[in-house]
Design a protein around this motif. Structure first.
Motif, PDB file in Angstrom:
ATOM      1  N   PHE A 131       0.847  -1.188   0.000  1.00 48.26           N
ATOM      2  CA  PHE A 131       0.000   0.000   0.000  1.00 48.26           C
ATOM      3  C   PHE A 131       0.885   1.242   0.000  1.00 48.26           C
ATOM      4  O   PHE A 131       1.862   1.304   0.756  1.00 48.26           O
ATOM      5  N   GLU A 132       0.525   2.225  -0.811  1.00 47.31           N
ATOM      6  CA  GLU A 132       1.256   3.489  -0.792  1.00 47.31           C
ATOM      7  C   GLU A 132       0.273   4.644  -0.960  1.00 47.31           C
ATOM      8  O   GLU A 132      -0.701   4.549  -1.712  1.00 47.31           O
ATOM      9  N   GLY A 133       0.516   5.711  -0.207  1.00 50.36           N
ATOM     10  CA  GLY A 133      -0.308   6.904  -0.339  1.00 50.36           C
ATOM     11  C   GLY A 133      -0.013   7.566  -1.676  1.00 50.36           C
ATOM     12  O   GLY A 133       1.145   7.685  -2.062  1.00 50.36           O
ATOM     13  N   VAL A 134      -1.054   7.983  -2.383  1.00 49.10           N
ATOM     14  CA  VAL A 134      -0.865   8.624  -3.685  1.00 49.10           C
ATOM     15  C   VAL A 134      -0.483  10.088  -3.513  1.00 49.10           C
ATOM     16  O   VAL A 134       0.448  10.565  -4.149  1.00 49.10           O
ATOM     17  N   GLU A 135      -1.182  10.808  -2.636  1.00 47.16           N
ATOM     18  CA  GLU A 135      -0.910  12.238  -2.460  1.00 47.16           C
ATOM     19  C   GLU A 135       0.312  12.515  -1.596  1.00 47.16           C
ATOM     20  O   GLU A 135       0.942  13.542  -1.720  1.00 47.16           O
ATOM     21  N   MET A 136       0.632  11.575  -0.703  1.00 50.09           N
ATOM     22  CA  MET A 136       1.786  11.777   0.183  1.00 50.09           C
ATOM     23  C   MET A 136       2.330  10.440   0.648  1.00 50.09           C
ATOM     24  O   MET A 136       1.611   9.445   0.662  1.00 50.09           O
TER      25      MET A 136
END
Length: 164
Positions: free
Chosen positions: A105-110
């Protein structure tokens, strides 16, 4: 030492410097290509490299990424679909006999840190696992990269979803 000998020495030094520079530049430019080729030799890649799911609302229904007879379905079975709550992710695969699976999982905006979820085989086929994802003061978009392993092959699919 004669002037001709000094000129030959200067030319030889310049030639050696140019050759050394070309060698270093060639190594810098070519090594990533060799590394990439060796890495990709053990991975199954489909056109576009990653199966991407079309836009869908993971909080409402499962999302499906598919191409050329292979489909990966990602769903969430949790009472509350929001940050800091336990979320149970399930993956079903069609068109491949995956031996193991995991989700990154990775944050798109930050950047929200490294969030990995190894999945366990589930009854009825597929895989599942639970995790809680960090949050922010406002809803944010997450990218879930489902990675399926079969022998020495890797197939990756990508899903985007919003989490409050």
């Amino acid at each position: 030492m004669s002037a001709a000998a000094r000129n030959r020495g200067a030319v030889t030094k310049k030639y050696a410097l140019v050759m050394l520079s070309a060698l270093v530049l060639g190594a810098v430019l070519l090594f990533p290509g060799f590394y990439q080729s060796a890495r990709q030799a053990s991975e199954v890649r489909l056109p576009g490299e990653v199966l991407r799911a079309p836009a869908c609302d993971l909080a409402q229904a499962p999302c499906v990424a598919s191409h050329a007879g292979l489909s990966v379905t990602l769903s969430v079975d949790s009472a509350k679909f929001r940050s800091y709550e336990p979320l149970t992710f399930s993956v079903k695969v069609s068109g491949m006999e995956a031996e193991s699976a995991r989700i990154e999982f990775e944050g798109v905006e930050m950047f929200m840190g490294v969030n990995e979820l190894p999945l366990l085989p589930a009854s009825g086929g597929g895989f599942s696992g639970s995790t809680s994802l960090p949050g922010h003061a406002y809803p944010m978009t997450w990218r879930a990269r489902v990675q399926l392993m079969q022998a020495d092959s890797l197939v990756e699919s990508e899903f985007l979803f919003d989490l409050k």
